[in-house]
Each structure stands twice: as C-alpha cells, then as structure tokens.
Enzyme design. Structure first.
Site, short mmCIF file in Angstrom:
data_model
loop_
_atom_site.label_atom_id
_atom_site.label_comp_id
_atom_site.label_asym_id
_atom_site.label_seq_id
_atom_site.Cartn_x
_atom_site.Cartn_y
_atom_site.Cartn_z
N GLY A 175 0.85 -1.19 0.00
CA GLY A 175 0.00 0.00 0.00
C GLY A 175 0.89 1.24 0.00
CB ALA A 226 2.90 2.49 4.68
N GLY A 234 -11.24 9.66 -0.08
CA GLY A 234 -11.20 11.07 0.31
C GLY A 234 -9.94 11.79 -0.08
CD GLU A 286 -12.03 13.61 3.84
OE1 GLU A 286 -12.24 12.99 2.80
OE2 GLU A 286 -11.13 13.29 4.64
CG ASP A 317 -1.75 -10.32 7.16
OD1 ASP A 317 -2.15 -9.16 7.39
OD2 ASP A 317 -1.40 -10.71 6.04
CG HIS A 321 -16.25 5.72 6.75
ND1 HIS A 321 -17.39 6.34 6.29
CD2 HIS A 321 -15.21 6.44 6.26
CE1 HIS A 321 -17.05 7.39 5.56
NE2 HIS A 321 -15.73 7.48 5.52
NE ARG A 365 -13.71 9.03 8.71
CZ ARG A 365 -12.73 8.70 7.91
NH1 ARG A 365 -11.93 7.73 8.23
NH2 ARG A 365 -12.57 9.34 6.79
CG HIS A 404 -12.88 3.24 7.45
ND1 HIS A 404 -12.90 2.98 6.10
CD2 HIS A 404 -12.20 4.43 7.59
CE1 HIS A 404 -12.26 3.94 5.44
NE2 HIS A 404 -11.82 4.83 6.32
CD GLU A 452 -5.82 0.12 8.55
OE1 GLU A 452 -5.73 0.23 7.31
OE2 GLU A 452 -6.86 -0.24 9.13
NE ARG A 502 -7.51 6.61 9.50
CZ ARG A 502 -8.21 7.02 8.45
NH1 ARG A 502 -8.11 8.27 8.03
NH2 ARG A 502 -9.01 6.19 7.83
CB SER A 540 -5.14 6.56 6.85
OG SER A 540 -5.92 6.83 5.73
C1 SIN Z 1 -13.18 8.65 3.09
O1 SIN Z 1 -13.02 9.06 1.95
O2 SIN Z 1 -14.18 8.92 3.74
C2 SIN Z 1 -12.15 7.77 3.71
C3 SIN Z 1 -10.88 8.49 3.87
C4 SIN Z 1 -10.23 8.14 5.16
O3 SIN Z 1 -10.50 7.08 5.72
O4 SIN Z 1 -9.45 8.97 5.66
#
Ligand code: SIN
Length: 415
Positions: A15, A17, A50, A115, A217, A238, A284, A345, A369, A380, A385
């Site tokens: 990913g 990272a 996002g 956001e 894992d 989420h 969130r 999430h 993560e 978070r 992230s």
């Molecule tokens: C989202 O687009 O809502 C997820 C983005 C995030 O988890 O920071």
C-alpha cells in the site's frame, strides 16, 4: 547483504506505506523485495477515496491540523507524534507530486476539500479516487525500478527471529517465511531489515469498507515475534458505508458530507445537530455513534445521505466514482439519497513503534495501518491515514539507511 534467497530489505505489503518506503530505499541504492498478499492494485490504499490532509491552504497551519487531530483522537493521541506528522505533511504532498501523482487543481493551485473534524479545507484529493491516483503513480515507479523485486500473491506466514549477537536477551528479525499463494509453495526470504506494512484488521468484522479484507496478519506476525501491540480495541467505524444488497460496505466518502451532504431519517428529518454543533462535519466516531443510535431507536437498517441538492454537474465532477458505483446498484445520487450505515474501516491501534517505525525486535519495523504510532488515539481524523503511510515511509527509510547491516542470517533461524 545476504547471499542466499534475499534482499537488503523485505517490505511486506504494497500500500502507500510499503510502496513509498520501498521506492525511497531502492532510490538510495538498496535491494528491496516487496511482497503483496493480493494483486498490487488491491491494497486498501488503492481504494482510499477522500484524500490526504495537509495544512497548505492560506488560512491553515500545522498547529490547526495538530489541534484537529488531537481533538478527533479523544485526547489519546501522542502529541509529539502528531506534531511530527502534520509538520511533514506538506513535504509528503510535494514528494507525491514528484512521483507523478495527479491531484485536482483549482486556478492552478491544489484543490482542497473538507472532511469531518477538520476546521479548515485541507484535504488534497483526486476527485473521489485519491488512493487510486496515488497508487497508480507509486506502482508505475515500483514496477519499473531495477532495485525492486515484486512478489504478488505472496503472504508472509512467519518472521525469522534469532538472538541479536552481543545484546543479551535481544532478538533480531532476519527475514520471513512466505507462502506463494498461487503455487502453494513456502519460501524463506532473508533480509537485513523487514518492514511490515500489511494494513489493519477491519476485515475481521462482518461488514468492512475494505474490500481486501485485511485480518491483521502483520500485527499477528509481530506479536508472535515478541513485539508489543496497543489500542487494538480502537477500531474506527466509518459512518457512511453503502447499505445495499450486493454492495455492503462500499465506502461513501466523507467528502460527500464535507461538500454539504446531509444525513436524514426516512421522513427527511436531519438529526446530526442533535448530537454535535458541527452537524454532519463532526468527527467520524461522533457521526457513526449518532447514526447507530438513530438506527437502533427507529429500528432502521440504514439512514440516508443526501447530496442531490449540490446539483448533477458538481456531483459528476467531485464524486464520479460514487455516482457510477451507486448507479450500478440503481441509485441515482443526483436525484435521490444514499442508504448508509457505519462499517468497520480502520485499525487505530497496532504494533507499538518508535519515531521511525522501529519495533521491539531489532531489524523489524512496522508502518502505516499496521503500526501504533500515537497519531490516531481513539479515533483517526479523516485523511490522516495515507499521510501517516507517506511520513513513516520516509522515516523508516532514514532509520534503515542509518542502521548497520546485520550480515548473513544463521541457517535455520526461526520465530
Ligand atoms: C473517506 O473518503 O471517507 C475515507 C478516507 C479516510 O478514511 O481517511
């Protein structure tokens, strides 16, 4: 450098990272092997919608990003970590631009969306497919890099851990046993340094926003090798995953609320103001709990998220992926609301790490993560992230480059 089946560095996970660490290490001349449990394009980072939070707007400052992150985290964040990450966020965006990532712009400048929990517009994005834009750029470079060996469909099943010479009681990681998932073969890969970047554990819940269904894992591997883990009970839900047969858990990005989306009960009543003065733009955890409470009180399977008032043109430009995905299940978001409910999430806890991803075992690092850094606390902040993955991809690179190579592993060393 190891002489047998190995590299200088083994990165487990591809990913944001893992990919950014691998690229930086290979750019510095190290031989890197990158392992991915799935196809490279299936990482959670690739699915991120996002964006990436960075205090780069004219009315913004890292101190405000710091305050918002601490508040969202329920006062359980480690402030020094948060400060370090938010201060490095603008550089992380610059690095991504250098890698070829294309983000939305307005009048030439990066367009910033908003956001929940953010007091400013500070989310750099590529419509509602930011993760795909970021990962396309990184994977293009990863695939072409002569210093990187890619092993897709390979899962690490154990870490090779042995006593650290000259350090009584200490242990060092010297590679991993990996399973070739297509051929069913076990291989031993030796490395001077091993970086765990396997994502979180949201896939252990019945409904997760994460289609690759990560099961923790990497966290389990580190625990078995003797590392501490922390805050694993802090699973982030989420608030707005699509609730529809056949599309359960598909993420409806928080940016929909950031751009004016309204949460409604079936009779059209808005309810978020009863829970938080920030309404739909509360963090969130607050929004997810409010939705859960309303669903329980009214015996609902879902609540509604409405963005149709923003107009079809705006929706097509800002949320093309959400529009297309909802249309595929018969919901036209330019005309009607979206049925949504909270879903697992993001794993806020993980393997306990120091300032550069170091774990309790020498030569073993955890980033993204998989790691607990103290950035997220109990909850978070949105779009922190991908940012964390980028910042620690750089930090772990510096730590590994500064460390001494360990020499060949001893045959038969195991966890
Ligand atoms: C989202 O687009 O809502 C997820 C983005 C995030 O988890 O920071």
């Amino acid at each position: 450098m190891n002489q047998r089946d190995g590299s200088d560095i083994l990165v487990i996970g591809a990913g944001v990272a893992g990919a950014s660490a691998a690229l930086r290490l290979a750019d510095a001349g190290r031989r890197v092997t990158v392992l991915a449990r799935t196809a490279l394009e299936d990482s959670a980072s690739n699915q991120a919608m996002g964006g990436i939070a960075a205090a780069i707007g004219p009315d913004d400052a890292p101190a405000l990003h710091l305050a918002d992150t601490l508040a969202a985290g329920g006062e359980l964040c480690r402030e020094s970590t948060v400060r370090g990450v938010v201060e490095r966020a603008p550089d992380a965006i610059e690095w991504l631009l250098d890698q070829g990532a294309a983000f939305d712009r307005r009048d030439g400048a990066l367009d910033l969306t908003r956001e929940g929990g953010h007091s400013r517009r500070r989310v750099v994005h590529a419509a509602d497919t930011t993760g795909r834009a970021v990962m396309q750029a990184l994977l293009r470079r990863l695939r072409a890099h002569p210093g990187i060996t890619l092993l897709e469909q390979h899962a690490a099943v154990d870490l090779l851990v042995e006593p650290e010479p000259g350090a009584p009681g200490a242990r060092a990681c010297r590679g991993a046993q990996v399973l070739d998932l297509e051929r069913g073969l076990l291989r031993t890969l030796h490395a001077d340094h091993v970086v765990l970047a396997t994502g979180g554990a949201s896939g252990i819940y019945a409904i997760s926003t994460n289609r690759s269904r990560p099961v923790g894992d990497g966290i389990a591997l580190a625990w078995r090798a003797g590392c501490r883990v922390a805050d694993l009970e802090m699973m982030q839900f989420h608030p707005t995953a699509l609730r529809h047969p056949g599309a359960e858990g598909w993420l409806v990005t928080e940016a929909v609320r950031g751009e004016g989306g309204r949460l409604l009960l079936p009779d059209g009543e808005r309810f978020m103001h009863r829970y938080d003065a920030r309404g739909e733009l509360a963090p969130r955890d607050v929004v997810a709990r409010a939705i859960h409470t309303e669903m329980a009180a009214h015996k609902l399977e879902y609540v509604l998220l409405d963005i149709s008032h923003a107009g079809a043109g705006f929706i097509r430009t800002h949320f093309p992926n959400t529009l297309e995905h909802c249309l595929a299940v018969g919901i036209d978001i330019t005309r009607e609301p979206i049925p949504v409910a909270p879903a697992a999430h993001y794993t806020c806890g993980g393997v306990v790490t120091g300032g550069a991803g170091q774990t309790d075992v020498a030569g073993l690092y955890a980033i993204g993560e998989t790691a607990w850094t103290g950035l997220h606390g109990a909850n978070r902040l949105a779009s922190n992230s991908l940012l964390e993955g980028l910042v620690y991809g750089e930090a772990v690179t510096a730590a590994i480059l500064a460390d001494v190579p360990r020499g060949p592993a001893r045959p038969g060393a195991g966890g």
